[in-house]
Design a protein around this motif. Structure first.
Motif, mmCIF file in Angstrom:
data_model
loop_
_atom_site.group_PDB
_atom_site.id
_atom_site.type_symbol
_atom_site.label_atom_id
_atom_site.label_comp_id
_atom_site.label_asym_id
_atom_site.label_seq_id
_atom_site.Cartn_x
_atom_site.Cartn_y
_atom_site.Cartn_z
ATOM 1 N N ALA A 93 0.813 -1.220 0.000
ATOM 2 C CA ALA A 93 0.000 0.000 0.000
ATOM 3 C C ALA A 93 0.846 1.268 0.000
ATOM 4 N N ALA A 94 2.136 1.153 0.189
ATOM 5 C CA ALA A 94 2.988 2.338 0.282
ATOM 6 C C ALA A 94 2.975 3.154 -1.010
ATOM 7 N N ASN A 95 3.057 2.501 -2.135
ATOM 8 C CA ASN A 95 3.044 3.208 -3.410
ATOM 9 C C ASN A 95 2.222 2.391 -4.407
ATOM 10 N N PRO A 96 0.943 2.731 -4.581
ATOM 11 C CA PRO A 96 0.080 1.958 -5.484
ATOM 12 C C PRO A 96 0.593 1.926 -6.924
ATOM 13 N N TYR A 97 1.270 2.972 -7.352
ATOM 14 C CA TYR A 97 1.812 3.025 -8.708
ATOM 15 C C TYR A 97 2.845 1.916 -8.913
ATOM 16 N N VAL A 98 3.783 1.798 -7.998
ATOM 17 C CA VAL A 98 4.812 0.757 -8.097
ATOM 18 C C VAL A 98 4.171 -0.623 -7.952
ATOM 19 N N THR A 99 3.229 -0.738 -7.029
ATOM 20 C CA THR A 99 2.543 -2.010 -6.826
ATOM 21 C C THR A 99 1.832 -2.454 -8.094
ATOM 22 N N ASP A 100 1.156 -1.527 -8.781
ATOM 23 C CA ASP A 100 0.473 -1.860 -10.035
ATOM 24 C C ASP A 100 1.453 -2.337 -11.099
ATOM 25 N N ILE A 101 2.560 -1.648 -11.228
ATOM 26 C CA ILE A 101 3.537 -2.030 -12.258
ATOM 27 C C ILE A 101 4.130 -3.400 -11.958
ATOM 28 N N VAL A 102 4.495 -3.643 -10.714
ATOM 29 C CA VAL A 102 5.068 -4.946 -10.350
ATOM 30 C C VAL A 102 4.034 -6.049 -10.568
ATOM 31 N N LYS A 103 2.781 -5.772 -10.190
ATOM 32 C CA LYS A 103 1.711 -6.761 -10.380
ATOM 33 C C LYS A 103 1.538 -7.092 -11.860
ATOM 34 N N TRP A 104 1.452 -6.059 -12.704
ATOM 35 C CA TRP A 104 1.234 -6.296 -14.128
ATOM 36 C C TRP A 104 2.455 -6.916 -14.795
ATOM 37 N N HIS A 105 3.639 -6.620 -14.305
ATOM 38 C CA HIS A 105 4.835 -7.284 -14.844
ATOM 39 C C HIS A 105 4.789 -8.774 -14.507
ATOM 40 N N GLY A 106 4.347 -9.102 -13.296
ATOM 41 C CA GLY A 106 4.192 -10.511 -12.926
ATOM 42 C C GLY A 106 3.157 -11.207 -13.795
ATOM 43 N N LEU A 107 2.042 -10.515 -14.073
ATOM 44 C CA LEU A 107 1.028 -11.086 -14.961
ATOM 45 C C LEU A 107 1.576 -11.272 -16.370
ATOM 46 N N LEU A 108 2.421 -10.344 -16.804
ATOM 47 C CA LEU A 108 3.063 -10.466 -18.110
ATOM 48 C C LEU A 108 3.975 -11.690 -18.150
ATOM 49 N N LEU A 109 4.745 -11.904 -17.099
ATOM 50 C CA LEU A 109 5.608 -13.089 -17.038
ATOM 51 C C LEU A 109 4.783 -14.375 -17.077
ATOM 52 N N ASP A 110 3.665 -14.385 -16.342
ATOM 53 C CA ASP A 110 2.783 -15.556 -16.361
ATOM 54 C C ASP A 110 2.239 -15.806 -17.763
ATOM 55 N N ALA A 111 1.832 -14.744 -18.435
ATOM 56 C CA ALA A 111 1.281 -14.875 -19.787
ATOM 57 C C ALA A 111 2.343 -15.374 -20.763
ATOM 58 N N GLN A 112 3.568 -14.903 -20.603
ATOM 59 C CA GLN A 112 4.644 -15.360 -21.479
ATOM 60 C C GLN A 112 4.931 -16.842 -21.239
ATOM 61 N N SER A 113 4.886 -17.277 -19.998
ATOM 62 C CA SER A 113 5.095 -18.702 -19.697
ATOM 63 C C SER A 113 3.990 -19.556 -20.306
#
Length: 159
Positions: free
Chosen positions: A40-60
């Motif tokens: 919750a400290a920085n929602p912007y960073v949290t969103d980017i990290v979350k979507w990057h993880g989803l991108l990695l999952d999609a690539q796998s």
């Protein structure tokens, strides 16, 4: 899987990871650790990290789908059967998912992206800053001596 196809997927993920790292001037592992310690400290960073993880999952998922399709194609005669066509559709869907997630990551990184600087974006920012619901989520309690509103009584009379 052919090296050219694998390289394209790795390039998409790699380029975006490099853009994220350059944007925040720190590596993905460090960003993930920061988000894990306090999401919750920085929602912007949290969103980017979350979507990057989803991108990695999609690539796998795309890599697995491509591998399955290539294995099926190696055993096919000249005509492709329905199960193999199903695998081809699965590859197409995986590409779409991966590309969609890549677009979200790019949009999050771009401060001038459409939708970030208009009136709707300002309203969204105001909504995000709230700590509770905008309206009460449960009906107000009525004391025993207070009659129900006339509208409620009329609605009951119609039943």
């Amino acid at each position: 899987m052919s090296d050219d196809i694998t390289d394209i997927g790795e390039d998409v993920v790699g380029v975006l990871a490099a853009q994220i790292e350059a944007h925040f001037a720190m590596g993905m592992d460090h960003l993930k650790a920061v988000v894990a310690s306090d999401p919750a400290a920085n929602p912007y960073v949290t969103d980017i990290v979350k979507w990057h993880g989803l991108l990695l999952d999609a690539q796998s998922a795309l890599d697995r789908a491509e591998d399955d399709l290539l294995a099926a194609l190696e055993t096919q005669p000249s005509e492709v059967d329905d199960p193999t066509m199903g695998l081809a559709h699965r590859v197409n869907a995986a590409v779409t998912a991966r590309d969609g997630r890549a677009l979200v990551v790019r949009w999050l990184l771009d401060p001038d992206a459409p939708g970030k600087t208009d009136l709707a974006a300002e309203r969204l920012a105001r909504l995000r800053s709230r700590t509770g619901p905008a309206v009460p989520t449960s009906p107000a309690r009525r004391t025993a001596g207070v009659p129900a509103p006339a509208v409620a009584r009329a609605g009951r009379a119609l039943r």
